[in-house]
Design a protein around this motif. Structure first.
Motif, PDB file in Angstrom:
ATOM      1  N   SER A  90      44.173  24.835  63.407  1.00 58.87           N
ATOM      2  CA  SER A  90      43.378  23.597  63.347  1.00 58.87           C
ATOM      3  C   SER A  90      43.181  23.099  64.776  1.00 58.87           C
ATOM      4  CB  SER A  90      44.072  22.522  62.506  1.00 58.87           C
ATOM      5  OG  SER A  90      45.303  22.133  63.083  1.00 58.87           O
ATOM      6  N   ASP A  91      42.018  22.453  65.012  1.00 57.82           N
ATOM      7  CA  ASP A  91      41.708  22.043  66.379  1.00 57.82           C
ATOM      8  C   ASP A  91      40.661  20.942  66.434  1.00 57.82           C
ATOM      9  OD1 ASP A  91      42.747  23.090  68.970  1.00 57.82           O
ATOM     10  OD2 ASP A  91      42.600  25.000  67.901  1.00 57.82           O
ATOM     11  N   CYS A  92      40.726  20.157  67.487  1.00 56.51           N
ATOM     12  CA  CYS A  92      39.656  19.258  67.920  1.00 56.51           C
ATOM     13  C   CYS A  92      40.138  18.518  69.158  1.00 56.51           C
ATOM     14  CB  CYS A  92      39.271  18.233  66.850  1.00 56.51           C
ATOM     15  SG  CYS A  92      37.854  17.228  67.345  1.00 56.51           S
ATOM     16  N   ASN A  93      39.234  18.285  70.090  1.00 58.04           N
ATOM     17  CA  ASN A  93      39.544  17.464  71.251  1.00 58.04           C
ATOM     18  C   ASN A  93      38.496  16.366  71.326  1.00 58.04           C
ATOM     19  OD1 ASN A  93      39.750  16.359  73.902  1.00 58.04           O
ATOM     20  ND2 ASN A  93      40.864  18.187  74.561  1.00 58.04           N
ATOM     21  N   GLY A  94      38.883  15.162  70.889  1.00 57.95           N
ATOM     22  CA  GLY A  94      37.949  14.053  70.819  1.00 57.95           C
ATOM     23  C   GLY A  94      37.378  13.636  72.151  1.00 57.95           C
ATOM     24  N   ARG A  95      38.090  13.916  73.250  1.00 57.77           N
ATOM     25  CA  ARG A  95      37.551  13.556  74.571  1.00 57.77           C
ATOM     26  C   ARG A  95      36.259  14.303  74.845  1.00 57.77           C
ATOM     27  NH1 ARG A  95      43.001  14.613  75.893  1.00 57.77           N
ATOM     28  NH2 ARG A  95      42.340  16.520  76.968  1.00 57.77           N
ATOM     29  N   HIS A  96      36.256  15.592  74.537  1.00 63.75           N
ATOM     30  CA  HIS A  96      35.052  16.381  74.785  1.00 63.75           C
ATOM     31  C   HIS A  96      33.928  16.003  73.822  1.00 63.75           C
ATOM     32  CE1 HIS A  96      36.987  18.800  77.816  1.00 63.75           C
ATOM     33  NE2 HIS A  96      37.975  19.098  76.989  1.00 63.75           N
ATOM     34  N   VAL A  97      34.285  15.603  72.607  1.00 63.16           N
ATOM     35  CA  VAL A  97      33.265  15.165  71.649  1.00 63.16           C
ATOM     36  C   VAL A  97      32.641  13.853  72.098  1.00 63.16           C
ATOM     37  CG1 VAL A  97      32.783  14.643  69.224  1.00 63.16           C
ATOM     38  CG2 VAL A  97      34.526  16.343  69.794  1.00 63.16           C
TER      39      VAL A  97
END
Length: 778
Positions: free
Chosen positions: A497-504
């Motif tokens: 599982s993954d996500c980086n909200g800063r890049h979004v």
């Protein structure tokens, strides 16, 4: 057994004694706005009863109706050669061979976990487990994706401890291993944490069960725990932003019992094997209401419920409370007429409550009856004489629910958000920067969390947490997952599982695409081939045009990355209104991917394995872009900088190459570059292997060393291999059109990056291990 012709068709409902007077003002307190109130009046041709208003409010909540997101979700790719079941059911499924499929989904339990972290997180795990075994699958592994506020925020220690304990308490008790996940900290989550739970199970592809109320006159059977008042309006609460009063909403949080869920799981799997069911749905968000309405809608039928028959544990429950309660560990089944006793026999064996509570009808309406003053828990209560309390056409509650194309407005570029610029990078102590970064809460060891999860129960874990970029589990496809069953087929699944909200935040399209790419890259760096994806899209208020612009762009990013990488979306969840008093979270479109290893021999670890092995950098060269990076955010205190972007064509080539290298068995390790960039990835491989390395820094010399060390640009992997395998590694990279550069060797007891830094592995490992101490202590 009654047939459809014997079913009593109801008249107009009458108010139940003691119910509040229904009005547009009361509807507004339930999240129903003026335009929706008018739609209710038109659908019914009259004012609703209090129970009917409750039904509309939960079924039209964002959590159940997806009214602000459905129009965008249609853009996602949902078909593929491996797809057995796509979106629209309790969970999705992908083919894993020999007639079996992996069944999986991810869901949010954000708001309940902020209000009561232990039970909120625990019931999030319980709910996603039910979504999977409702499909006829035995759960084999859990993941989670967590977000908390600033490490020094006063509530963060309590929330982190409670959520982790809740996840472990439920998963450990039911006997499903929690094999991986991720956690990040950011000020945007101070007042609104995220708790996203994922489960995968195994089932026969031809033996899946679906949430359909088919067969006119067939009985509707309630199975599981009794109904109480916990969780009432949980779906509505999850569809509204937090304010100063939100922490007082404890009654909207469900209370879980993992031991009861274990009984329910085993009973359901045994009932499935009997072949007596035509449909089943778990009572999750919006409880009895959503399960009933969704089953009827999928089958194009109606449903009539006798609320007097609902098993209950609390005195004086009203129709409104029984319909909206989100008490846990409950299922709604539709069996073949005349076969109810087969269900009852198994329920008695597993000590579960059960009752026939309704019938399938051909009216296309959701009808509920109840007797005023009747309470089966009170021997002195009124005798049964049911009256109609709910009579609503199914269409307006399901497919004809409100659908909004909310206004969108592009926000101004985030840039430095008014904060300080990064400044000159030339005079930095790069060794100290690396130690601090490796020891930061967003990058360091998660051992304090993993120790509280049972990740080896069922003896399926190939890697312990932290040994590989993705979790790898062994599953037995045979008689109920029994490894001793003769002829059982062994499969190996990779999960991430993954996500980086800063890049979004900086670029919603590319940031979301990067989340998919990183998740899939983790799968191939562990030796697996990505098969399918589930998502949990966490955003702020959809009534704010800038939020909807980010949401729409993120969906397009998910679409483009999934299409390029050949990973269809088979299930998912949308969680909106994640903000507190107008302060939004980082946009966080979390994804989880299920992959499969062709052979267990293809598995790859991230640890450097042997002194003298060569280390190579695969993929695109670094431009030194620091936008959205952990390094830059720590330095400036704000998320800023130019987006790093992603080249999906290059990403596809890299992932195909790494998978080919894994299957050729020429690598000793593989680790993708993500949070913290090159220097952190190198250090993590050194710490995991307990041995050092000596490398040169890839990238153009004109770019600042700090930028090349800590940039989080995607599409890059560090691999190690024996010297005699160099030619084959280089050949496969060339064959796939992937840049290949040998940068050094494994060995020694320091991480040495020439002309940049040299730090003992022991010092880095100590900082890495202590990263959560400022929050939770030793």
């Amino acid at each position: 057994m009654s047939t459809q012709s014997e079913t009593t068709l109801p008249g107009a409902p009458v108010p139940f004694p003691g119910e509040p007077q229904v009005s547009a003002q009361l509807a507004a307190t339930m999240g129903v706005d003026q335009s929706e109130w008018q739609r209710i009046l038109k659908a019914l041709g009259r004012e609703p009863t209090y129970a009917e208003l409750g039904v509309f409010s939960v079924m039209w909540s964002e959590h159940c109706s997806y009214k602000s997101s459905r129009i965008h979700l249609r853009k996602l790719p949902t078909k593929g050669p491996k797809v057995v079941q796509g979106p629209g059911e309790n969970a999705g499924a992908v083919d894993i061979g020999d007639g079996y499929c992996a069944v999986f989904k991810m869901e949010s339990h954000n708001h309940p976990s902020y209000i009561e972290p232990y039970q909120g997180a625990a019931t999030g795990v319980g709910g996603i487990l039910r979504d999977v075994f409702t499909m006829g699958a035995r759960p084999v592994a859990n993941l989670n994706s967590l977000r908390f506020g600033r490490p020094d925020h006063p509530r963060t220690p309590e929330l982190l401890r409670g959520v982790v304990a809740g996840i472990g308490g439920y998963g450990n008790s039911i006997g499903v291993p929690t094999v991986g996940g991720e956690v990040q900290f950011d000020a945007s989550y101070d007042g609104n944490i995220l708790v996203n739970a994922f489960t995968v199970g195994i089932a026969r592809s031809e033996g899946l069960f679906f949430g359909k109320a088919e067969g006119l006159g067939n009985p509707v059977i309630y199975v599981g725990s009794r109904t109480g008042r916990d969780g009432i309006h949980g779906a509505t609460m999850a569809s509204a932003e937090f304010d100063a009063e939100s922490e007082k909403k404890l009654p909207t949080v469900q209370v879980g019992d993992p031991f009861r869920e274990k009984l329910l799981l085993e009973a359901c799997l045994e009932i499935f094997a009997k072949g007596c069911l035509v449909g089943i749905q778990d009572m999750g968000a919006a409880g009895l209401t959503s399960s009933s309405v969704e089953m009827a809608a999928r089958a194009g039928n109606g449903l009539e419920l006798d609320l007097d028959a609902i098993p209950r544990r609390t005195y004086g429950l009203t129709p409104y409370e029984m319909l909206l309660s989100e008490s846990q560990e409950r299922m709604l089944m539709v069996s073949e007429a005349g076969r109810e006793e087969e269900v009852f026999e198994i329920c008695r064996k597993w000590d579960l409550d059960f009752a026939v509570v309704g019938r399938v009808t051909d009216t296309g309406r959701f009808v509920c009856k109840a007797t005023p003053g009747h309470d089966p828990l009170d021997p002195k209560s009124a005798p049964k004489s049911p009256q109609v309390v709910v009579d609503i056409p199914i269409g307006p509650l399901a497919d004809e629910a409100p659908l909004y194309d909310r206004p969108q407005e592009a926000p101004p570029p985030v840039g430095d958000a008014g904060g300080p610029a990064l400044g000159d990078l030339s005079g930095l102590d790069l060794a100290r920067e690396l130690v601090e970064l490796v020891g930061s809460p967003n990058i360091g060891s998660r051992a304090w969390i993993w120790r509280q999860y049972d990740h080896i129960v069922r003896a399926g874990s190939v890697f312990r947490p932290g040994e590989s970029d993705a979790a790898v589990v062994r599953v037995f496809c045979g008689k109920d997952g029994d490894p001793s069953f003769e002829g059982a087929k062994v499969k190996y699944l990779a999960l991430s599982s993954d996500c980086n909200g800063r890049h979004v935040l900086l670029d919603p399209h590319d940031g979301a695409a990067m989340a998919v790419a990183e998740c899939a890259r983790n799968i191939v760096c562990s030796g697996g081939e990505p098969l399918g994806l589930t998502d949990c899209l966490n955003f702020a208020s959809p009534q704010k045009p800038q939020t909807m612009w980010r949401f729409a762009r993120a969906i397009e990013g998910l679409r483009d990355a999934c299409t390029a990488l050949g990973v269809p979306v088979v299930s998912g969840n949308v969680s909106l209104y994640n903000e507190t008093e107008g302060r939004p979270i980082l946009p966080t479109p979390t994804v989880a991917i299920v992959g499969q290893l062709a052979s267990v021999e293809d598995r790859l670890r991230l640890a450097f394995a042997s002194d003298g092995d060569l280390i190579a950098h695969l993929g695109t060269g670094s431009r030194g872009a620091l936008g959205g990076s952990e390094f830059r955010t720590r330095k400036t205190g704000v998320v800023g900088g130019d987006p790093v972007g992603i080249d999906l064509d290059a990403e596809v080539k890299l992932q195909q190459c790494v998978l080919a290298l894994a299957r050729a068995h020429v690598l000793r390790s593989a680790h993708d570059l993500s949070d913290g960039g090159f220097a952190v990835a190198l250090t993590e491989s050194a710490i995991a292997g307990g041995r050092g390395c000596r490398v040169t820094l890839p990238g153009h010399a004109a770019i600042a060393k700090a930028a090349r060390l800590f940039s989080e640009e995607p599409t890059r992997v560090i691999v190690s291999f024996a010297k005699e395998q160099r030619a084959e590694v280089e050949r496969l990279c060339a064959q796939h059109g992937v840049p290949f550069e040998v940068i050094g060797e494994v060995g020694g007891d320091t991480v040495r990056i020439e002309e940049c830094l040299e730090v003992p592995v022991a010092q880095l490992a100590d900082a890495h291990a202590r990263c959560l101490e400022p929050i939770v202590g030793r």
